[in-house]
Design a protein around this motif. Structure first.
Motif, PDB file in Angstrom:
ATOM      1  N   GLY A 132       7.693  -1.751  15.937  1.00 51.07           N
ATOM      2  CA  GLY A 132       7.188  -1.612  14.631  1.00 51.07           C
ATOM      3  C   GLY A 132       6.569  -0.395  14.383  1.00 51.07           C
ATOM      4  N   VAL A 133       6.747   0.177  13.222  1.00 51.99           N
ATOM      5  CA  VAL A 133       6.048   1.474  12.580  1.00 51.99           C
ATOM      6  C   VAL A 133       5.279   0.886  11.184  1.00 51.99           C
ATOM      7  CG1 VAL A 133       6.642   3.462  11.299  1.00 51.99           C
ATOM      8  CG2 VAL A 133       8.327   2.726  13.420  1.00 51.99           C
ATOM      9  N   VAL A 134       4.285   1.317  11.452  1.00 51.41           N
ATOM     10  CA  VAL A 134       3.251   0.991  10.335  1.00 51.41           C
ATOM     11  C   VAL A 134       2.867   2.516   9.570  1.00 51.41           C
ATOM     12  CG1 VAL A 134       0.849  -0.150   9.797  1.00 51.41           C
ATOM     13  CG2 VAL A 134       2.295  -0.760  11.793  1.00 51.41           C
ATOM     14  N   CYS A 135       3.244   2.547   8.301  1.00 55.68           N
ATOM     15  CA  CYS A 135       3.144   3.678   7.410  1.00 55.68           C
ATOM     16  C   CYS A 135       1.930   3.269   6.517  1.00 55.68           C
ATOM     17  CB  CYS A 135       4.456   3.947   6.812  1.00 55.68           C
ATOM     18  SG  CYS A 135       4.148   5.437   5.580  1.00 55.68           S
ATOM     19  N   LYS A 189      13.694  -3.638   9.108  1.00 59.86           N
ATOM     20  CA  LYS A 189      13.186  -4.401   8.158  1.00 59.86           C
ATOM     21  C   LYS A 189      11.950  -4.146   7.540  1.00 59.86           C
ATOM     22  CE  LYS A 189      13.152  -9.414   6.858  1.00 59.86           C
ATOM     23  NZ  LYS A 189      13.209 -10.674   7.243  1.00 59.86           N
ATOM     24  N   ILE A 190      12.157  -3.903   6.167  1.00 59.82           N
ATOM     25  CA  ILE A 190      10.778  -3.357   5.530  1.00 59.82           C
ATOM     26  C   ILE A 190       9.775  -4.495   4.839  1.00 59.82           C
ATOM     27  CG2 ILE A 190      10.184  -1.812   3.482  1.00 59.82           C
ATOM     28  CD1 ILE A 190      12.932  -0.332   3.827  1.00 59.82           C
ATOM     29  N   PHE A 191       8.716  -4.314   5.242  1.00 57.00           N
ATOM     30  CA  PHE A 191       7.622  -5.096   4.724  1.00 57.00           C
ATOM     31  C   PHE A 191       6.589  -4.262   3.894  1.00 57.00           C
ATOM     32  CE2 PHE A 191       9.283  -7.334   8.526  1.00 57.00           C
ATOM     33  CZ  PHE A 191       9.535  -8.679   8.170  1.00 57.00           C
ATOM     34  N   GLN A 192       5.919  -5.092   2.807  1.00 60.18           N
ATOM     35  CA  GLN A 192       5.049  -4.270   2.071  1.00 60.18           C
ATOM     36  C   GLN A 192       3.734  -5.213   2.252  1.00 60.18           C
ATOM     37  OE1 GLN A 192       5.988  -2.349  -1.809  1.00 60.18           O
ATOM     38  NE2 GLN A 192       7.528  -3.719  -1.638  1.00 60.18           N
ATOM     39  N   GLU A 193       2.630  -4.452   2.567  1.00 55.19           N
ATOM     40  CA  GLU A 193       1.173  -4.992   2.477  1.00 55.19           C
ATOM     41  C   GLU A 193       0.972  -5.802   1.084  1.00 55.19           C
ATOM     42  OE1 GLU A 193      -3.595  -3.980   2.546  1.00 55.19           O
ATOM     43  OE2 GLU A 193      -1.839  -2.739   3.673  1.00 55.19           O
ATOM     44  N   LEU A 209       4.812  -1.094   5.205  1.00 53.85           N
ATOM     45  CA  LEU A 209       4.218  -0.083   4.177  1.00 53.85           C
ATOM     46  C   LEU A 209       2.833  -0.627   3.977  1.00 53.85           C
ATOM     47  CD1 LEU A 209       7.200   0.597   1.968  1.00 53.85           C
ATOM     48  CD2 LEU A 209       6.588   1.563   4.173  1.00 53.85           C
ATOM     49  N   SER A 210       1.601   0.062   4.478  1.00 52.20           N
ATOM     50  CA  SER A 210       0.465  -0.331   4.262  1.00 52.20           C
ATOM     51  C   SER A 210      -0.411   0.422   3.398  1.00 52.20           C
ATOM     52  CB  SER A 210      -0.232  -0.498   5.582  1.00 52.20           C
ATOM     53  OG  SER A 210       0.653  -1.375   6.193  1.00 52.20           O
TER      54      SER A 210
END
Length: 942
Positions: free
Chosen positions: A702-705, A734-738, A808-809
């Motif tokens: 995981g990468v948290v940006c 796979k891209i997630f958004q906060e 993406l946070s």
């Protein structure tokens, strides 16, 4: 889990396992701070066992303190005298109740025999108090021992309570039947339930004694407070986690721990819980207490003219019930959920049961607000004199203090409260005493003037009132009072009246009964217009009934009376003129406009805590920069610099398990400086996307940006989608958004975690080139790597495979605090830009000006206002990047995308364990090579 006692500096620290060296240092330093009565600022990174260090260090000190105190008491009781005549001071181990200095100053020229007589008397009194305290302590220990080993005692008491409740129910039914018969012969009665809506006579403006306060327990003698530790944190989940750590610790079986919470969390009366609003639950609870205390007096007095309707009392609020629950609470360590379950089983109120256990408790666990707000602290029965306070997760302590003591009211709330109170006075004015009428008229006058100063009129609907003047204006408290023309009103007396008369609760009951459900009638023509006006203020409320809401009917959570919010604003206006400001925000309509009190000096509310307590410890995982605590909080609270102790420890991970990088330019040599003027440029957003594409190629899991704001994250996401960069990112992660909504956070985190676990499982059976570049890219771009930079389009090749997820946070959002991205959930944390607060904010500008005027400027240092802005930014950064690295074997890379991070003053505000390992990369090539090498080596199974 075997307990192992550690000896550090001659002090024995029980610990559930062999502690890290930094934990030993932490406990030893904490012990010395508590022993010397100092103020400590402790920083221990998350994952280093901070909670256990706090528990074992503080409770070890308390153990030794109590032992020394008992030895001193035994010596004094044996000799029967206090050796103070030789000028020695009394032992600090004695409790605050027994601390009285016999050798106080005597009048000059007083005969020696008088001095000796007074001293002997004081010595005898002290010995008598010690004996009484010893007897109380012995009885308490015997009582708790009985409960601990004799379950039959608990069940016998439960059966007795059930029998008493059944007898009380029969007697109540009998009294109600007799009252119903007598009521038939009485003249016309007021409407059912209206007696509860009428304000009782307000007797005096002067302070009343404790005996007159309803919210205090009037049953039985008050127990002496032992020396204890108050532990507070930000959320109930953090408090529950701390209690579980205590249960696991060597002190879990012998510590008398009490968990405190709000009525909303602890109430077990279903009829009260359904009210929803915390304020309504509080008011209803206090009303039921008042009914209980008035019950005996009402039964003794015969009705002369008419019988008032009997109000309900709480079946869970009884002296014997609460005493038994108190002892059960002290027997074992329990969190909030366990306390509620115990209260239901014992049919006793957990809220008051836990409060009654405070005096005998050794460790009290409670949320921030209950400790830091003086009125709440007093209502809960918390006494800080001579006690120890541990404030955990204290990185946002200043903001918490400011938020607790700030208040905001809208134009709609002001108009609604004015209309409600006016109708209330018109209906019950003839039944109210003169002082009640006087204060109600003063409150009406205040509300009218508040609306006027915003540019509105209380006689018109605030939703349709357009203001001729718009904008934001800041005023000192005195200037606001003068402009509003209310400087001639004593706000202290008005505030006291609101608290004691509970006028906001009466008003809510009145509007709940008539405001939205009463149909027009001949007898109440004015209330029909009132109903219509309230419905215009709340267009979503529909009229579904023409009768008052029946008791017991299903209810939905309701908002509190607007007057309840306005009371907080009135209380804030009593703050000293230099310590706060009033912000007048005039928007398009009156309903959207507001008055806000901004606290500028939170130290005024923290000063009492540090003054009364024996010692205070402010702890957290990321406390840097600590200058805010020293200057804005402690120095302004009157704490001498010599009393403040700082302790900061490193991390438990090996030095090569973290790779912090400052990247100053991107793959296409675009300089990275995400200022407000540059960050929305297309080329800047493109460069950010290319950097992430490349990082996601080499980072597994995981990468948290983190982005500076939700709005900027939305802009960047939309730009990437349009330019095709989003599709390139999706090739690898796979891209997630906060989400903005808190109730959606858990679902997003679950899917993010599930995606990473699935990818890791699939990789476990794949080739050994995890974390490397796609084969099609390596040969053609290798010579570019050797030149020190990386070709940006490599990540878009079709040969790539998904290796995890990208989240993406937002800095300061739901994911930046309290969420652990350990192991594969957070192998890389990226910080896009520097999250400076909005410098154009009137609140921030006023705070900066205030600090520039009040704090001294050190040589070579920036102005205090500018330092505040930098500190706010870096505190947010430190919180966000601290989401990774959660235990000793964890590893992660931290990427700071902005060349401003390379400045020494900024680097100096990072946590020491990160700051000492930061590498500044002027170009992207070397940074990418370092990232690839780091994750390739760390990802290989050992």
């Amino acid at each position: 889990m075997a307990n192992k006692t550690q000896e550090v500096g001659g002090i024995h620290f029980p610990f559930p396992f062999t502690p890290y060296s930094i934990q030993k240092d932490f406990m030893a330093e904490l012990y010395q701070v508590l022993e010397a009565g100092k103020i400590g600022i402790f920083e221990s990174p998350t994952g280093t066992g901070k909670s256990l260090s706090l528990i074992c260090g503080a409770l070890s000190w308390l153990r030794d303190f109590e032992q020394k105190k008992h030895q001193e008491e035994a010596r004094l009781l044996e000799t029967g005298t206090v050796p103070l005549s030789d000028g020695q001071e009394q032992s600090p181990s004695l409790s605050s109740s027994c601390k009285e200095t016999p050798d106080t100053l005597r009048p000059v020229g007083e005969p020696d025999w008088v001095t000796q007589f007074v001293q002997k008397k004081e010595e005898r009194d002290l010995v008598d108090r010690l004996k009484e305290e010893q007897v109380r302590r012995k009885k308490r220990e015997e009582r708790l021992q009985q409960i601990r080993h004799n379950a039959q005692l608990k069940y016998a008491a439960k059966r007795m309570r059930q029998e008493e409740e059944e007898m009380e129910r029969v007697l109540r039914l009998s009294r109600e039947a007799l009252a119903a018969g007598a009521a038939a012969e009485l003249p016309e009665q007021p409407a059912c339930g209206e007696e509860d809506l009428v304000l009782a006579e307000y007797e005096s403006d002067e302070e009343k004694g404790a005996a007159g306060r309803v919210d205090q327990d009037e049953d039985g003698p008050e127990e002496e407070h032992v020396t204890k530790i108050y532990y507070c944190s930000r959320t109930h989940s953090q408090l529950a986690q701390f209690v579980h750590e205590v249960q696991r610790s060597p002190f879990g079986k012998d510590t008398r721990l009490v968990s405190l919470g709000s009525r909303q969390n602890l109430c077990i009366n279903e009829d009260v819980k359904t009210l929803g609003s915390a304020q309504l639950i509080n008011d209803r609870c206090m009303e039921m207490q008042r009914s209980k205390h008035e019950k005996s007096r009402a039964e003794e007095e015969k009705p002369k003219r008419r019988k008032q309707e009997r109000r309900a009392t709480c079946p869970f609020y009884g002296y014997e019930q609460l005493q038994l629950l108190r002892d059960q609470v002290l027997v074992g360590v329990k969190d909030i959920e366990q306390l509620v379950a115990l209260g239901k089983e014992a049919r006793a109120c957990p809220y008051y049961g836990s409060r009654s256990a405070i005096p005998a408790a050794q460790l009290v666990v409670l949320p921030y607000q209950m400790l830091l707000h003086a009125a709440t602290r007093q209502a809960a029965g918390i006494r800080l004199q001579g006690q120890v306070v541990l404030i955990d997760e204290a990185h946002n302590l200043i903001d918490t203090l400011t938020g607790i003591h700030s208040a905001e009211v809208s134009g709609s709330q002001l108009c609604q409260a004015h209309s409600q109170l006016l109708q209330y006075m018109e209906r019950y004015g003839k039944r109210l005493k003169a002082k009640n009428l006087m204060y109600i008229k003063q409150i009406l006058y205040l509300l009218e003037k508040f609306v006027t100063v915003l540019g509105g009129n209380t006689k018109q609907n605030p939703n349709t009132q357009s203001l001729s003047q718009t904008g934001t204006e800041l005023k000192t408290i005195n200037d606001f009072l003068f402009e509003s023309q209310i400087d001639n009103i004593n706000l202290f007396k008005v505030q006291r009246y609101c608290e004691r008369s509970m006028v906001s609760r009466k008003l809510f009951g009145f509007t709940e009964r008539y405001g939205t459900v009463l149909a027009p009638s001949r007898e109440q023509p004015k209330l029909a217009g009132f109903q219509h006006f309230l419905q215009s203020l709340q267009p979503t409320v529909t009229q579904t009934s023409v009768t008052p809401v029946e008791e017991g009917e299903a209810r939905v959570p309701r908002l509190a009376s607007p007057l309840m919010h306005i009371e907080s604003f009135l209380a804030a206006l009593t703050t000293a003129n230099q310590d706060g400001r009033v912000i007048l925000s005039r928007q398009g309509s009156l309903s959207q406009s507001s008055l806000k009190f901004l606290l500028l000096n939170p130290a005024v509310h923290f000063a009492q805590v540090v003054k009364e307590c024996r010692a205070v410890v402010i702890a957290g995982g990321t406390m840097q920069p600590v200058s805010d605590f020293r200057e804005q909080l402690l120095a302004c609270a009157g704490v001498e610099a010599e009393r403040v102790v700082e302790f900061s420890c490193g991390h438990v991970i090996p030095p090569d398990n973290i790779l912090p990088l400052v990247i100053c330019s991107g793959p296409s040599s675009q300089q990275l400086e995400f200022t407000y003027q540059k960050r929305e440029l297309p080329q800047m957003m493109d460069e950010t996307g290319r950097i992430l594409c490349n990082l996601c190629t080499v980072v597994p899991g995981g990468v948290v940006c983190f982005f500076p704001s939700y709005e900027y994250q939305r802009q960047v996401y939309a730009h990437w989608d349009k330019s095709g960069l989003l599709a390139r990112l999706a090739v690898k992660k796979k891209i997630f958004q906060e989400p903005k909504r808190a109730n959606q956070v858990e679902q997003v985190l679950m899917e993010y975690s599930r995606c990473i676990k699935v990818r890791n499982n699939s990789e476990a059976s794949g080739p050994e080139n995890r974390g490397q570049l796609p084969v099609s890219c390596v040969a053609s771009k290798l010579w570019l790597h050797n030149l020190g930079w990386y070709f940006p389009q490599c990540c878009g090749q079709a040969g790539g495979t998904v290796t995890g997820a990208l989240l993406l946070s937002v800095v300061g959002g739901k994911m930046s605090e309290g969420i652990n991205f350990s192991d594969n959930l957070g192998r890389c944390v990226v910080m896009v830009g520097m999250p400076y607060p909005n410098i154009k904010s009137p609140e921030l500008q006023e705070k900066m000006a205030y600090l520039d005027q009040t704090l001294p400027r050190g040589p070579g240092q920036p102005p205090p206002g500018k330092a505040l802005v930098e500190n706010l930014c870096m505190k947010a950064v430190n919180q966000s990047i601290g989401r990774a690295i959660r235990h000793q074997k964890d590893f992660a890379s931290i990427v700071l995308l902005d060349q401003r991070y390379a400045r020494p003053p900024i680097l100096g505000k990072l946590p020491a364990w990160i700051r000492d390992r930061v590498e500044v990369k002027a170009t992207f090539g070397p940074a990418f090579a370092a990232m690839r090498k780091f994750h390739r080596e760390k990802s290989v199974p050992s």
